[in-house]
Design a protein around this motif. Structure first.
Motif, PDB file in Angstrom:
ATOM      1  N   LYS A  35       0.809  -1.211   0.000  1.00  0.00           N
ATOM      2  CA  LYS A  35       0.000   0.000   0.000  1.00  0.00           C
ATOM      3  C   LYS A  35       0.848   1.268   0.000  1.00  0.00           C
ATOM      4  O   LYS A  35       0.434   2.309   0.478  1.00  0.00           O
ATOM      5  N   SER A  36       2.072   1.161  -0.512  1.00  0.00           N
ATOM      6  CA  SER A  36       2.897   2.364  -0.592  1.00  0.00           C
ATOM      7  C   SER A  36       3.478   2.508  -2.000  1.00  0.00           C
ATOM      8  O   SER A  36       3.579   1.525  -2.734  1.00  0.00           O
ATOM      9  N   ILE A  37       3.855   3.741  -2.336  1.00  0.00           N
ATOM     10  CA  ILE A  37       4.427   4.024  -3.657  1.00  0.00           C
ATOM     11  C   ILE A  37       5.644   4.926  -3.478  1.00  0.00           C
ATOM     12  O   ILE A  37       5.598   5.908  -2.733  1.00  0.00           O
ATOM     13  N   GLY A  38       6.735   4.575  -4.137  1.00  0.00           N
ATOM     14  CA  GLY A  38       7.908   5.445  -4.177  1.00  0.00           C
ATOM     15  C   GLY A  38       7.689   6.460  -5.283  1.00  0.00           C
ATOM     16  O   GLY A  38       7.843   6.144  -6.456  1.00  0.00           O
ATOM     17  N   ALA A  39       7.314   7.679  -4.892  1.00  0.00           N
ATOM     18  CA  ALA A  39       6.928   8.681  -5.890  1.00  0.00           C
ATOM     19  C   ALA A  39       7.990   9.759  -6.007  1.00  0.00           C
ATOM     20  O   ALA A  39       8.651  10.099  -5.029  1.00  0.00           O
ATOM     21  N   MET A  40       8.161  10.284  -7.218  1.00  0.00           N
ATOM     22  CA  MET A  40       9.046  11.433  -7.386  1.00  0.00           C
ATOM     23  C   MET A  40       8.510  12.358  -8.462  1.00  0.00           C
ATOM     24  O   MET A  40       7.668  11.965  -9.275  1.00  0.00           O
ATOM     25  N   LEU A  41       9.029  13.570  -8.438  1.00  0.00           N
ATOM     26  CA  LEU A  41       8.662  14.563  -9.442  1.00  0.00           C
ATOM     27  C   LEU A  41       9.784  14.661 -10.476  1.00  0.00           C
ATOM     28  O   LEU A  41      10.924  14.277 -10.199  1.00  0.00           O
ATOM     29  N   PRO A  42       9.492  15.163 -11.672  1.00  0.00           N
ATOM     30  CA  PRO A  42      10.538  15.375 -12.669  1.00  0.00           C
ATOM     31  C   PRO A  42      11.662  16.227 -12.080  1.00  0.00           C
ATOM     32  O   PRO A  42      11.396  17.131 -11.283  1.00  0.00           O
ATOM     33  N   TYR A  43      12.908  15.903 -12.444  1.00  0.00           N
ATOM     34  CA  TYR A  43      14.022  16.722 -11.934  1.00  0.00           C
ATOM     35  C   TYR A  43      15.023  17.121 -13.006  1.00  0.00           C
ATOM     36  O   TYR A  43      15.869  17.968 -12.794  1.00  0.00           O
ATOM     37  N   LEU A  44      14.943  16.485 -14.185  1.00  0.00           N
ATOM     38  CA  LEU A  44      15.817  16.889 -15.280  1.00  0.00           C
ATOM     39  C   LEU A  44      14.977  17.620 -16.328  1.00  0.00           C
ATOM     40  O   LEU A  44      13.780  17.354 -16.450  1.00  0.00           O
ATOM     41  N   PRO A  45      15.615  18.504 -17.095  1.00  0.00           N
ATOM     42  CA  PRO A  45      14.860  19.200 -18.143  1.00  0.00           C
ATOM     43  C   PRO A  45      14.122  18.218 -19.060  1.00  0.00           C
ATOM     44  O   PRO A  45      12.974  18.451 -19.416  1.00  0.00           O
ATOM     45  N   PHE A  46      14.772  17.098 -19.385  1.00  0.00           N
ATOM     46  CA  PHE A  46      14.119  16.180 -20.332  1.00  0.00           C
ATOM     47  C   PHE A  46      12.867  15.524 -19.742  1.00  0.00           C
ATOM     48  O   PHE A  46      11.947  15.177 -20.466  1.00  0.00           O
ATOM     49  N   HIS A  47      12.830  15.374 -18.393  1.00  0.00           N
ATOM     50  CA  HIS A  47      11.611  14.838 -17.781  1.00  0.00           C
ATOM     51  C   HIS A  47      10.418  15.745 -18.083  1.00  0.00           C
ATOM     52  O   HIS A  47       9.331  15.281 -18.409  1.00  0.00           O
ATOM     53  N   TYR A  48      10.636  17.053 -17.964  1.00  0.00           N
ATOM     54  CA  TYR A  48       9.545  18.014 -18.228  1.00  0.00           C
ATOM     55  C   TYR A  48       9.158  17.975 -19.703  1.00  0.00           C
ATOM     56  O   TYR A  48       7.976  17.986 -20.041  1.00  0.00           O
ATOM     57  N   LEU A  49      10.169  17.930 -20.583  1.00  0.00           N
ATOM     58  CA  LEU A  49       9.884  17.909 -22.018  1.00  0.00           C
ATOM     59  C   LEU A  49       9.113  16.641 -22.387  1.00  0.00           C
ATOM     60  O   LEU A  49       8.213  16.671 -23.230  1.00  0.00           O
ATOM     61  N   LEU A  50       9.440  15.545 -21.711  1.00  0.00           N
ATOM     62  CA  LEU A  50       8.750  14.278 -21.970  1.00  0.00           C
ATOM     63  C   LEU A  50       7.279  14.377 -21.546  1.00  0.00           C
ATOM     64  O   LEU A  50       6.374  14.011 -22.302  1.00  0.00           O
ATOM     65  N   PHE A  51       7.033  14.897 -20.337  1.00  0.00           N
ATOM     66  CA  PHE A  51       5.652  15.001 -19.865  1.00  0.00           C
ATOM     67  C   PHE A  51       4.841  16.022 -20.666  1.00  0.00           C
ATOM     68  O   PHE A  51       3.620  15.947 -20.702  1.00  0.00           O
ATOM     69  N   ASP A  52       5.538  16.989 -21.307  1.00  0.00           N
ATOM     70  CA  ASP A  52       4.830  17.899 -22.215  1.00  0.00           C
ATOM     71  C   ASP A  52       4.152  17.118 -23.335  1.00  0.00           C
ATOM     72  O   ASP A  52       3.083  17.483 -23.813  1.00  0.00           O
ATOM     73  N   GLN A  53       4.820  16.036 -23.761  1.00  0.00           N
ATOM     74  CA  GLN A  53       4.296  15.235 -24.875  1.00  0.00           C
ATOM     75  C   GLN A  53       3.328  14.155 -24.411  1.00  0.00           C
ATOM     76  O   GLN A  53       2.373  13.831 -25.108  1.00  0.00           O
ATOM     77  N   LEU A  54       3.600  13.579 -23.229  1.00  0.00           N
ATOM     78  CA  LEU A  54       2.813  12.431 -22.758  1.00  0.00           C
ATOM     79  C   LEU A  54       1.444  12.850 -22.249  1.00  0.00           C
ATOM     80  O   LEU A  54       1.297  13.919 -21.663  1.00  0.00           O
ATOM     81  N   LYS A  55       0.471  11.960 -22.430  1.00  0.00           N
ATOM     82  CA  LYS A  55      -0.853  12.230 -21.869  1.00  0.00           C
ATOM     83  C   LYS A  55      -1.116  11.390 -20.624  1.00  0.00           C
ATOM     84  O   LYS A  55      -2.132  11.550 -19.961  1.00  0.00           O
ATOM     85  N   ILE A  56      -0.195  10.482 -20.310  1.00  0.00           N
ATOM     86  CA  ILE A  56      -0.380   9.587 -19.160  1.00  0.00           C
ATOM     87  C   ILE A  56       0.050  10.276 -17.858  1.00  0.00           C
ATOM     88  O   ILE A  56       0.827  11.231 -17.886  1.00  0.00           O
ATOM     89  N   PRO A  57      -0.468   9.789 -16.703  1.00  0.00           N
ATOM     90  CA  PRO A  57      -0.144  10.470 -15.436  1.00  0.00           C
ATOM     91  C   PRO A  57       1.278  10.230 -14.940  1.00  0.00           C
ATOM     92  O   PRO A  57       1.838  11.088 -14.261  1.00  0.00           O
ATOM     93  N   ALA A  58       1.870   9.078 -15.274  1.00  0.00           N
ATOM     94  CA  ALA A  58       3.147   8.748 -14.628  1.00  0.00           C
ATOM     95  C   ALA A  58       3.920   7.717 -15.423  1.00  0.00           C
ATOM     96  O   ALA A  58       3.361   6.950 -16.210  1.00  0.00           O
ATOM     97  N   ILE A  59       5.242   7.699 -15.203  1.00  0.00           N
ATOM     98  CA  ILE A  59       6.107   6.687 -15.809  1.00  0.00           C
ATOM     99  C   ILE A  59       6.877   5.936 -14.719  1.00  0.00           C
ATOM    100  O   ILE A  59       7.129   6.484 -13.647  1.00  0.00           O
ATOM    101  N   ILE A  60       7.208   4.678 -15.017  1.00  0.00           N
ATOM    102  CA  ILE A  60       8.169   3.961 -14.167  1.00  0.00           C
ATOM    103  C   ILE A  60       9.523   4.590 -14.452  1.00  0.00           C
ATOM    104  O   ILE A  60       9.866   4.862 -15.608  1.00  0.00           O
ATOM    105  N   TYR A  61      10.291   4.861 -13.404  1.00  0.00           N
ATOM    106  CA  TYR A  61      11.611   5.451 -13.590  1.00  0.00           C
ATOM    107  C   TYR A  61      12.584   4.666 -12.713  1.00  0.00           C
ATOM    108  O   TYR A  61      12.658   4.858 -11.504  1.00  0.00           O
ATOM    109  N   THR A  62      13.312   3.741 -13.350  1.00  0.00           N
ATOM    110  CA  THR A  62      14.176   2.862 -12.557  1.00  0.00           C
ATOM    111  C   THR A  62      15.527   2.723 -13.240  1.00  0.00           C
ATOM    112  O   THR A  62      15.632   2.880 -14.457  1.00  0.00           O
ATOM    113  N   SER A  63      16.561   2.440 -12.457  1.00  0.00           N
ATOM    114  CA  SER A  63      17.894   2.298 -13.043  1.00  0.00           C
ATOM    115  C   SER A  63      17.922   1.060 -13.943  1.00  0.00           C
ATOM    116  O   SER A  63      17.214   0.090 -13.698  1.00  0.00           O
TER     117      SER A  63
END
Ligand code: ZN
Ligand code: ZN
Ligand code: FE
Length: 718
Positions: A264-292
């Motif tokens: 019942k928990s989620i490891g959540a984060m906000l965009p932190y690199l310029p490209f993250h913002y540019l990506l979400f500008d294009q995406l219509k989905i709420p969230a992406i998996i972001y893992t190493s």
């Protein structure tokens, strides 16, 4: 006002002359208008007689002998840069935009001082426009070392395509189609996909060889996080801070079951690199998996060639860039405990900010633990912790460890005077320390100090809380080598930063099969039940275990074959999770206790019996009570009552310790205290009983913080 400012390695010296009220406003401004990532430790004001100048000047930086300037951690892209991304002609959609207040720092530095020539930006020659900004004192990019633009800076590429607008369009449409992308980020390569696509998430699990460990999720913005997670004000502050860490939040609405397999928990984060913002500008989905992108257990991949070989064929798009990552590092993971920050994984945004002490630790190298390794070095009164390194038993991780140690020695001009490590003879970090110890210091061997694991946990917490006295230390974790050769982990110590007495501990229980029993809690359950009246045939949780295997394990217990003794608190949590049928086999570290905490009814206040005598805490009665109560109590209630039992046991033993020792300060540290429910409960009960309670906030309570404790213990021998 007139005067000057000089950046020195011990701080900033400003000499200023003007009207008194002007100077007062100026002093306030330093604090109020400082950049978000700035840390002002102390302002000392002295009055001088003479007027110093008729203008205001920036003087050349000064390096005082044996002093090093602090290296800034990497800083998330700032709002001004996000605005420039849309408006500055030479930086439209430029994914490496940065300024004096944001951008890469530690991840790109090769040597001190922090000048462009000493970073991996040195290969990019500034264009005229960038150079002008760099040299113009009024500009936002004055002396921003990684300054760059579309014309002169690093670039992304995807199969020969170097136009970033095209690249971002292509990968965003792929993500929406449920594809998996590998992309080079700040500290290494990452895998990304739609956080609501089961198939894509399962594919990432396959690529990484990772069973059911939850993935971090990057949401498009705070509002969207709040749709899916509960966010307190303190958590909001952490999410939005310039460090932009992964914050463990309580789930409100399910995003996708494949992310956290029902936790019942989620490891959540906000965009932190310029490209993250540019990506979400294009995406219509709420969230992406972001893992190493590395295989589970291996170090983060930062090298382009290696990434290409290992990843490009496994993913649907492989996006690289040509700025070298000098110091690879993961995203940091934090959570809140009663509103205060607790660090689970200390890396991007935190490293290499030092932990300051009020005594010297100069020249001490602490090798750290083995699992979740992080090491540290002492420089004057500061401790510089390495980024999270990982599990040294993995060959690649151990190589990364050794490389990073020597990188730190060089970068921070470190000369080893004392080496310290864990008391465990088989830890690879111990072996590394011993090898280092055979090197010469003016013809002598460098002294090596071995520190007991749980003592180091407690001292790590004392150090960051500036405590240098005798305290009660409660150290609960999975495993740590004890001075009697047994595996400790449920320890009550009376200690200072030099030595410890083991006042009390969890009763020893057998671990049939040794390390195997860590992954298979039912083995230890059988050991617990060995002296009990309970018939194992009646236990639901053992139904799926092979009968012959059970017979074999019972024989091991009775005949004492390969069954080391442990007083580990972590193992007790494993056993209870097993009884409740929450986890028979652990597929990732601490899965059983995490599942146990996840289901607990936080409003339940009851607890089970336990016994304490002659320094031994025994939970046989607790186990018996749990087994008999599962028939008429719900799993959430049983789990909560078990957590409460441990908190009550901590209080019970601590009250006796206080009576005998007169000590009132109590330290709670060790991996088990990552359990928020347990830690908050324990703090509240101890506070009610007038204890002064201290916990870890600057370094992890798990083995990632242990090097700090080792270093401080060893510094007594300087
Ligand atoms: Zn910026
Ligand atoms: Zn440029
Ligand atoms: Fe530990």
């Amino acid at each position: 006002m007139t005067g000057n400012i000089v950046n020195r390695s011990d701080g900033v010296l400003i000499t200023v002359s003007g009207e008194k009220n002007q100077i007062d406003i100026f002093k306030l401004g330093i604090k109020k208008q400082s950049p978000s990532a700035a840390v002002i430790k102390k302002i000392i004001v002295n009055q001088i007689d003479s007027i110093v100048a008729d203008s205001f000047n920036i003087l050349p930086s000064k390096i005082l002998e044996n002093q090093i300037t602090e290296i800034s951690p990497d800083i998330a892209v700032c709002d001004d840069c996000l605005n420039d991304l849309k408006t500055q002609t030479h930086r439209i959609d430029y994914p490496f935009i940065n300024c004096t207040h944001c951008g890469p720092r530690f991840s790109i530095i090769k040597d001190l001082p922090y000048d462009r020539i000493n970073t991996t930006m040195s290969m990019f020659e500034m264009c005229g426009v960038c150079r002008h900004e760099y040299n113009e004192v009024e500009d936002r990019r004055f002396h921003a070392q990684p300054v760059a633009c579309n014309n002169c800076g690093p670039r992304y590429s995807l199969k020969g395509e170097r136009g970033f607008q095209k690249i971002i369009k292509e990968i965003s449409s792929k993500i929406e189609q449920g594809k998996v992308i590998a992309i080079k980020g700040l500290g290494g390569y990452n895998l990304i996909c739609n956080a609501q696509s089961d198939n894509a998430i399962l594919r990432i699990r396959e690529i990484k060889g990772r069973d059911s460990k939850p993935f971090a999720v990057m949401f498009r913005d705070l509002k969207t996080i709040k749709d899916y997670c509960k966010v307190t004000n303190d958590e909001k502050e952490l999410l939005e801070s310039w460090r932009k860490p992964i914050v463990i939040l309580n789930e409100k609405k399910e995003l996708c079951i494949a992310i956290n397999s029902g936790l019942k928990s989620i490891g959540a984060m906000l965009p932190y690199l310029p490209f993250h913002y540019l990506l979400f500008d294009q995406l219509k989905i709420p969230a992406i998996i972001y893992t190493s992108a590395n295989n589970s257990g291996e170090p983060i991949i930062s090298d382009n060639l290696m990434a290409n070989q290992n990843l490009s064929k496994k993913v649907d798009a492989f996006v690289s860039h040509n700025r070298k990552i000098e110091n690879p590092l993961d995203d940091s993971v934090v959570k809140t405990i009663l509103g205060k920050q607790q660090i689970i994984r200390r890396a991007r945004g935190f490293v290499p900010s030092p932990i300051e002490l009020d005594y010297t630790v100069d020249g001490v190298f602490a090798a750290g633990a083995e699992l979740k390794n992080s090491f540290c070095i002492g420089k004057n009164n500061s401790v510089i912790m390495s980024q999270h390194i990982g599990d040294l038993k993995n060959f690649e991780t151990y190589a990364f460890y050794q490389k990073t140690v020597f990188q730190f020695f060089e970068l921070f001009r470190f000369k080893t005077r004392i080496i310290t490590c864990d008391f465990h003879p088989d830890y690879l970090s111990t072996q590394f320390a011993e090898n280092l110890n055979s090197e010469n210091l003016n013809g002598n061997k460098i002294p090596i100090i071995k520190v007991q694991h749980h003592h180091a946990h407690i001292v790590s917490c004392m150090a960051e809380n500036q405590l240098n006295e005798k305290v009660i230390g409660v150290s609960f974790d999975g495993t740590g080598y004890g001075t009697d050769g047994n595996i400790w982990g449920g320890e009550f110590l009376i200690c200072d930063t030099k030595s410890f007495d083991r006042y009390a501990h969890f009763d020893y229980v057998k671990m049939p099969g040794g390390d195997l029993a860590v992954g298979q809690p039912w083995r230890i359950l059988l050991a617990y039940l060995n002296n009990s009246q309970i018939k194992i045939e009646n236990l639901d949780c053992l139904r799926n275990i092979d009968k012959q295997e059970i017979e074999l394990v019972l024989k091991m217990i009775q005949q004492d074959i390969n069954s080391p003794l442990t007083s580990s608190a972590g193992r007790l949590f494993d056993v209870v999770a097993c009884i409740l049928n929450l986890c028979n086999k652990q597929t990732f570290d601490a899965e059983a206790p995490i599942r146990l905490e996840s289901v607990a009814d936080k409003t339940e206040t009851g607890f089970y019996p336990f016994e304490f005598s002659n320094g031994i805490l025994n939970f046989n009665k607790t186990i018996d009570a749990i087994i008999s109560s599962i028939k008429n109590e719900s799993i959430p209630v049983v789990s909560a009552k078990f957590h409460n039992t441990i908190a009550q046991a901590i209080k019970h033993v601590s009250v006796i310790m206080r009576k005998e020792s007169g000590l009132n300060k109590i330290i709670l540290s060790g991996g088990v205290f990552q359990n928020r429910f347990l830690l908050e409960k324990s703090i509240q009960i101890l506070n009610k009983n007038k204890f002064e309670v201290f916990t870890n906030h600057s370094v992890p309570p798990n083995d990632g913080g242990i090097a700090l404790g080792q270093l401080v213990v060893a510094s007594n021998y300087l």
